[in-house]
Design a protein around this motif. Sequence first.
Motif, PDB file in Angstrom:
ATOM      1  N   ALA A  39       0.834  -1.207   0.000  1.00 20.76           N
ATOM      2  CA  ALA A  39       0.000   0.000   0.000  1.00 20.76           C
ATOM      3  C   ALA A  39       0.865   1.251   0.000  1.00 20.76           C
ATOM      4  CB  ALA A  39      -0.925  -0.007   1.215  1.00 20.76           C
ATOM      5  N   ARG A  40       0.511   2.200  -0.888  1.00 19.67           N
ATOM      6  CA  ARG A  40       1.327   3.403  -1.045  1.00 19.67           C
ATOM      7  C   ARG A  40       0.572   4.681  -0.718  1.00 19.67           C
ATOM      8  NH1 ARG A  40       3.419   2.886  -7.067  1.00 19.67           N
ATOM      9  NH2 ARG A  40       4.532   4.814  -6.496  1.00 19.67           N
ATOM     10  N   SER A  41      -0.761   4.631  -0.724  1.00 13.73           N
ATOM     11  CA  SER A  41      -1.539   5.861  -0.536  1.00 13.73           C
ATOM     12  C   SER A  41      -2.584   5.671   0.555  1.00 13.73           C
ATOM     13  CB  SER A  41      -2.224   6.268  -1.844  1.00 13.73           C
ATOM     14  OG  SER A  41      -3.098   5.254  -2.307  1.00 13.73           O
ATOM     15  N   LEU A  42      -2.882   6.774   1.260  1.00 14.47           N
ATOM     16  CA  LEU A  42      -3.819   6.715   2.389  1.00 14.47           C
ATOM     17  C   LEU A  42      -4.590   8.019   2.492  1.00 14.47           C
ATOM     18  CD1 LEU A  42      -3.311   5.346   5.932  1.00 14.47           C
ATOM     19  CD2 LEU A  42      -3.814   7.792   5.690  1.00 14.47           C
ATOM     20  N   LEU A  43      -5.883   7.900   2.780  1.00 18.88           N
ATOM     21  CA  LEU A  43      -6.739   9.040   3.071  1.00 18.88           C
ATOM     22  C   LEU A  43      -7.188   8.947   4.521  1.00 18.88           C
ATOM     23  CD1 LEU A  43      -8.533  11.495   2.231  1.00 18.88           C
ATOM     24  CD2 LEU A  43     -10.317   9.820   1.635  1.00 18.88           C
ATOM     25  N   ASP A  44      -6.951  10.017   5.284  1.00 18.21           N
ATOM     26  CA  ASP A  44      -7.368  10.101   6.681  1.00 18.21           C
ATOM     27  C   ASP A  44      -8.635  10.952   6.740  1.00 18.21           C
ATOM     28  OD1 ASP A  44      -7.662  10.370   9.412  1.00 18.21           O
ATOM     29  OD2 ASP A  44      -5.611  11.047   9.787  1.00 18.21           O
ATOM     30  N   VAL A  45      -9.777  10.295   6.984  1.00 13.19           N
ATOM     31  CA  VAL A  45     -11.072  10.980   7.035  1.00 13.19           C
ATOM     32  C   VAL A  45     -11.345  11.403   8.482  1.00 13.19           C
ATOM     33  CG1 VAL A  45     -13.554  10.759   6.653  1.00 13.19           C
ATOM     34  CG2 VAL A  45     -11.951   9.675   5.073  1.00 13.19           C
ATOM     35  N   GLY A  46     -11.664  12.687   8.671  1.00 17.00           N
ATOM     36  CA  GLY A  46     -11.760  13.216  10.023  1.00 17.00           C
ATOM     37  C   GLY A  46     -10.369  13.363  10.605  1.00 17.00           C
ATOM     38  N   CYS A  47      -9.466  13.947   9.816  1.00 18.00           N
ATOM     39  CA  CYS A  47      -8.044  13.974  10.190  1.00 18.00           C
ATOM     40  C   CYS A  47      -7.753  14.929  11.335  1.00 18.00           C
ATOM     41  CB  CYS A  47      -7.185  14.330   8.990  1.00 18.00           C
ATOM     42  SG  CYS A  47      -7.425  16.002   8.332  1.00 18.00           S
ATOM     43  N   ARG A  98      -8.360   7.759  -5.880  1.00 16.37           N
ATOM     44  CA  ARG A  98      -8.644   6.675  -4.953  1.00 16.37           C
ATOM     45  C   ARG A  98      -7.377   6.328  -4.186  1.00 16.37           C
ATOM     46  NH1 ARG A  98     -12.947   2.450  -7.587  1.00 16.37           N
ATOM     47  NH2 ARG A  98     -14.439   4.008  -8.348  1.00 16.37           N
ATOM     48  N   PHE A  99      -7.569   5.586  -3.085  1.00 19.09           N
ATOM     49  CA  PHE A  99      -6.477   5.331  -2.150  1.00 19.09           C
ATOM     50  C   PHE A  99      -6.407   3.846  -1.811  1.00 19.09           C
ATOM     51  CE2 PHE A  99      -8.086   9.574  -1.707  1.00 19.09           C
ATOM     52  CZ  PHE A  99      -6.955  10.370  -1.577  1.00 19.09           C
ATOM     53  N   ASP A 100      -5.208   3.393  -1.483  1.00 16.60           N
ATOM     54  CA  ASP A 100      -5.028   2.004  -1.036  1.00 16.60           C
ATOM     55  C   ASP A 100      -5.638   1.787   0.342  1.00 16.60           C
ATOM     56  OD1 ASP A 100      -3.586   1.406  -3.371  1.00 16.60           O
ATOM     57  OD2 ASP A 100      -1.701   2.047  -2.454  1.00 16.60           O
ATOM     58  N   ALA A 101      -5.716   2.858   1.130  1.00 15.83           N
ATOM     59  CA  ALA A 101      -6.309   2.766   2.470  1.00 15.83           C
ATOM     60  C   ALA A 101      -7.098   4.030   2.768  1.00 15.83           C
ATOM     61  CB  ALA A 101      -5.224   2.565   3.528  1.00 15.83           C
ATOM     62  N   VAL A 102      -8.256   3.833   3.398  1.00 14.18           N
ATOM     63  CA  VAL A 102      -9.048   4.939   3.943  1.00 14.18           C
ATOM     64  C   VAL A 102      -9.200   4.666   5.431  1.00 14.18           C
ATOM     65  CG1 VAL A 102     -11.267   6.146   3.943  1.00 14.18           C
ATOM     66  CG2 VAL A 102     -10.291   5.320   1.779  1.00 14.18           C
ATOM     67  N   VAL A 103      -8.803   5.608   6.270  1.00  6.96           N
ATOM     68  CA  VAL A 103      -8.893   5.412   7.716  1.00  6.96           C
ATOM     69  C   VAL A 103      -9.762   6.501   8.326  1.00  6.96           C
ATOM     70  CG1 VAL A 103      -6.613   4.320   7.776  1.00  6.96           C
ATOM     71  CG2 VAL A 103      -6.815   6.750   8.294  1.00  6.96           C
ATOM     72  N   ILE A 135     -10.245  -0.427   4.429  1.00  9.73           N
ATOM     73  CA  ILE A 135     -10.806   0.646   5.249  1.00  9.73           C
ATOM     74  C   ILE A 135     -10.579   0.289   6.709  1.00  9.73           C
ATOM     75  CG2 ILE A 135     -12.945   1.808   5.967  1.00  9.73           C
ATOM     76  CD1 ILE A 135     -13.992   1.172   3.102  1.00  9.73           C
ATOM     77  N   LEU A 136     -10.033   1.225   7.493  1.00  9.49           N
ATOM     78  CA  LEU A 136      -9.881   1.042   8.937  1.00  9.49           C
ATOM     79  C   LEU A 136     -10.746   2.070   9.649  1.00  9.49           C
ATOM     80  CD1 LEU A 136      -6.015   0.553   9.348  1.00  9.49           C
ATOM     81  CD2 LEU A 136      -7.764  -1.164   8.833  1.00  9.49           C
ATOM     82  N   VAL A 137     -11.582   1.604  10.562  1.00 12.94           N
ATOM     83  CA  VAL A 137     -12.486   2.485  11.299  1.00 12.94           C
ATOM     84  C   VAL A 137     -12.375   2.191  12.785  1.00 12.94           C
ATOM     85  CG1 VAL A 137     -14.900   3.106  11.743  1.00 12.94           C
ATOM     86  CG2 VAL A 137     -14.119   2.719   9.392  1.00 12.94           C
ATOM     87  N   GLU A 138     -12.030   3.220  13.544  1.00 16.03           N
ATOM     88  CA  GLU A 138     -12.075   3.139  15.003  1.00 16.03           C
ATOM     89  C   GLU A 138     -13.451   3.636  15.441  1.00 16.03           C
ATOM     90  OE1 GLU A 138     -10.246   5.561  18.799  1.00 16.03           O
ATOM     91  OE2 GLU A 138      -8.985   5.351  17.011  1.00 16.03           O
ATOM     92  N   PRO A 139     -14.304   2.763  15.972  1.00 13.25           N
ATOM     93  CA  PRO A 139     -15.670   3.186  16.305  1.00 13.25           C
ATOM     94  C   PRO A 139     -15.696   4.037  17.571  1.00 13.25           C
ATOM     95  CG  PRO A 139     -15.308   0.942  17.053  1.00 13.25           C
ATOM     96  CD  PRO A 139     -14.052   1.348  16.314  1.00 13.25           C
ATOM     97  N   TRP A 140     -16.808   4.726  17.752  1.00 13.51           N
ATOM     98  CA  TRP A 140     -17.107   5.280  19.063  1.00 13.51           C
ATOM     99  C   TRP A 140     -17.518   4.118  19.943  1.00 13.51           C
ATOM    100  CZ3 TRP A 140     -15.725   9.000  21.878  1.00 13.51           C
ATOM    101  CH2 TRP A 140     -16.463   9.449  22.978  1.00 13.51           C
ATOM    102  N   TRP A 141     -17.739   4.341  21.221  1.00 16.05           N
ATOM    103  CA  TRP A 141     -18.058   3.240  22.128  1.00 16.05           C
ATOM    104  C   TRP A 141     -19.346   2.541  21.703  1.00 16.05           C
ATOM    105  CZ3 TRP A 141     -14.213   1.834  25.026  1.00 16.05           C
ATOM    106  CH2 TRP A 141     -13.277   2.783  25.437  1.00 16.05           C
ATOM    107  N   PHE A 142     -19.329   1.202  21.756  1.00 13.96           N
ATOM    108  CA  PHE A 142     -20.560   0.448  21.540  1.00 13.96           C
ATOM    109  C   PHE A 142     -21.524   0.711  22.692  1.00 13.96           C
ATOM    110  CE2 PHE A 142     -17.557  -2.834  19.526  1.00 13.96           C
ATOM    111  CZ  PHE A 142     -17.648  -2.219  18.293  1.00 13.96           C
TER     112      PHE A 142
END
Length: 241
Positions: A39-47, A98-103, A135-142
């Motif tokens: 993976a070479r590219s990444l987008l940080d959503v809510g950076c 587009r990106f190899d990863a969206v976090v 895609i990597l997503v850190e959730p809010w608390w369950f």
Amino acid sequence: MYGREVAEIHDDLNSSRGKDYRSEAEYLAEVVRRHRPGARSLLDVGCGAGGHLEHFAELFEHVEGLELSQDMLAAAHAKLPAVPLHPGDMRDFRLERRFDAVVCLFGSVGHTRTEDELRDTFACFARHLTPGGVILVEPWWFRDRFLDGYVSGDVVKTGSRTIARVSHTVGSGDSSTMRVHFLVADRENGVRHFEETYEHRLFRRDQYASAFAAAGLEARYTEDVQGGRGLFAAVVREERS
């Protein structure tokens, strides 16, 4: 929410409270490459103010950020003048590549208000993936792990400033409200006080799974990482004949 005064101190405050942006970025890069070798590219959503993004910039060939708060975006621009940073809403944005990863980290996805918005968000993430991307997503608390009435407090010294932060978080139905008070003291300005309120949706784990599936994604959840909230890793679901 996430105004200028918070943006000014956000990353320094959290680092002083024990958040290790560098170690988290390295761990997340490892997870990305476990699913998308090379993976070479990444987008940080809510950076936000760029706390993770400044380290992702050293770990990936090309990174970009997206943020709804203009004040947070300005703070990130000051830190990362060479990184493309975009104003935008995670539920509906369109970038030119587009990106190899969206976090999406720090529980930011919890700001979506309904299951429909959560599905729209994940579908939007998926539209910005390269083939085989993750895609990597850190959730809010369950909802079942949320501590109603939780109180947090810290006093830290960062540079020439002393900062006190006290918060109180309460639940109402399937939402949480966090009220945070800040005191910031320095030689030039004396002591100033401000406060912010953050609203999050308390989705269940199965609601996240359903929203990923609706976006054509297959997700796996890892417990007890990212400060205890865990981490979803999702890839485009393979069609089985």
